[in-house]
Design a protein around this motif. Structure first.
Motif, PDB file in Angstrom:
ATOM      1  N   GLN A  97      -5.574  -0.173  -1.652  1.00 12.86           N
ATOM      2  CA  GLN A  97      -5.388   0.888  -2.638  1.00 12.86           C
ATOM      3  C   GLN A  97      -4.704   2.051  -1.935  1.00 12.86           C
ATOM      4  O   GLN A  97      -4.759   2.170  -0.709  1.00 12.86           O
ATOM      5  CB  GLN A  97      -6.720   1.338  -3.217  1.00 12.86           C
ATOM      6  N   SER A  98      -4.100   2.924  -2.718  1.00  9.93           N
ATOM      7  CA  SER A  98      -3.428   4.083  -2.117  1.00  9.93           C
ATOM      8  C   SER A  98      -3.619   5.320  -2.977  1.00  9.93           C
ATOM      9  O   SER A  98      -4.000   5.246  -4.146  1.00  9.93           O
ATOM     10  CB  SER A  98      -1.934   3.809  -1.948  1.00  9.93           C
ATOM     11  N   ARG A  99      -3.317   6.433  -2.363  1.00  8.69           N
ATOM     12  CA  ARG A  99      -3.333   7.732  -3.053  1.00  8.69           C
ATOM     13  C   ARG A  99      -2.300   8.591  -2.341  1.00  8.69           C
ATOM     14  O   ARG A  99      -2.187   8.543  -1.115  1.00  8.69           O
ATOM     15  CB  ARG A  99      -4.707   8.366  -2.959  1.00  8.69           C
ATOM     16  N   SER A 100      -1.547   9.358  -3.085  1.00  9.38           N
ATOM     17  CA  SER A 100      -0.521  10.179  -2.445  1.00  9.38           C
ATOM     18  C   SER A 100      -0.375  11.514  -3.151  1.00  9.38           C
ATOM     19  O   SER A 100      -0.814  11.691  -4.283  1.00  9.38           O
ATOM     20  CB  SER A 100       0.822   9.439  -2.433  1.00  9.38           C
ATOM     21  N   ASN A 108      -3.786   7.567   6.910  1.00  7.54           N
ATOM     22  CA  ASN A 108      -3.080   8.606   6.164  1.00  7.54           C
ATOM     23  C   ASN A 108      -1.746   8.849   6.851  1.00  7.54           C
ATOM     24  O   ASN A 108      -1.701   9.120   8.050  1.00  7.54           O
ATOM     25  CB  ASN A 108      -3.895   9.899   6.112  1.00  7.54           C
ATOM     26  N   LYS A 129       3.761  11.837  -5.739  1.00  7.34           N
ATOM     27  CA  LYS A 129       2.746  10.979  -6.347  1.00  7.34           C
ATOM     28  C   LYS A 129       3.165   9.510  -6.414  1.00  7.34           C
ATOM     29  O   LYS A 129       2.340   8.615  -6.360  1.00  7.34           O
ATOM     30  CB  LYS A 129       2.395  11.481  -7.737  1.00  7.34           C
ATOM     31  N   GLY A 162       2.626   6.522  -3.167  1.00  2.00           N
ATOM     32  CA  GLY A 162       1.510   5.602  -2.981  1.00  2.00           C
ATOM     33  C   GLY A 162       1.811   4.240  -3.588  1.00  2.00           C
ATOM     34  O   GLY A 162       1.617   3.201  -2.946  1.00  2.00           O
ATOM     35  N   SER A 163       2.308   4.238  -4.816  1.00  6.90           N
ATOM     36  CA  SER A 163       2.682   2.979  -5.462  1.00  6.90           C
ATOM     37  C   SER A 163       3.808   2.298  -4.712  1.00  6.90           C
ATOM     38  O   SER A 163       3.819   1.077  -4.568  1.00  6.90           O
ATOM     39  CB  SER A 163       3.107   3.228  -6.906  1.00  6.90           C
TER      40      SER A 163
END
Length: 114
Positions: free
Chosen positions: A11-14, A69, A91, A94-95
């Motif tokens: 999973q990711s988050r940005s 990170n 944003k 991440g995807s």
């Protein structure tokens, strides 16, 4: 060994601030995290974002939560108010990172996605 996209096992988050993007990559377990340490390097991340990240990519390791990170400088064509890019926010990074392919033991992949 098989090639898999990170989206199959992570999973990711940005987010962004100015002309800098940070992308966190989360492994589901210690075994996958250990693979990330060797397969998802700052150099490979910079290459994956070729044409988008013009500056340095620095990786911070967070083994207690199985995460990496990545801080990518000069990644937003000057930042939100300066860029002429259609999507000038971090944003979507991440995807995008989850499309990166790495090599993983096939049995480990099967155990992770079940």
């Amino acid at each position: 060994m098989v090639k898999v996209k990170l989206k199959e096992i992570a999973q990711s988050r940005s987010g962004d601030k100015g002309n800098t993007v940070n992308v966190a990559l989360f492994a589901p377990n210690q075994e996958i995290y250990n693979i990330f340490l060797t397969e998802v390097t700052p150099e490979k991340v910079k290459e994956h974002f070729n044409g988008l990240v013009e500056g340095e990519v620095v990786r911070f390791e967070m083994p207690n939560i199985f995460a990496l990170n990545f801080v990518c400088s000069e990644a937003l064509n000057g930042g939100g108010s300066s860029s002429i890019r259609l999507d000038n926010l971090g944003k979507c990074f991440g995807s995008n990172l989850l499309r990166m392919e790495i090599e993983v033991d096939e049995q480990l992949v099967l155990e992770t996605i079940k």
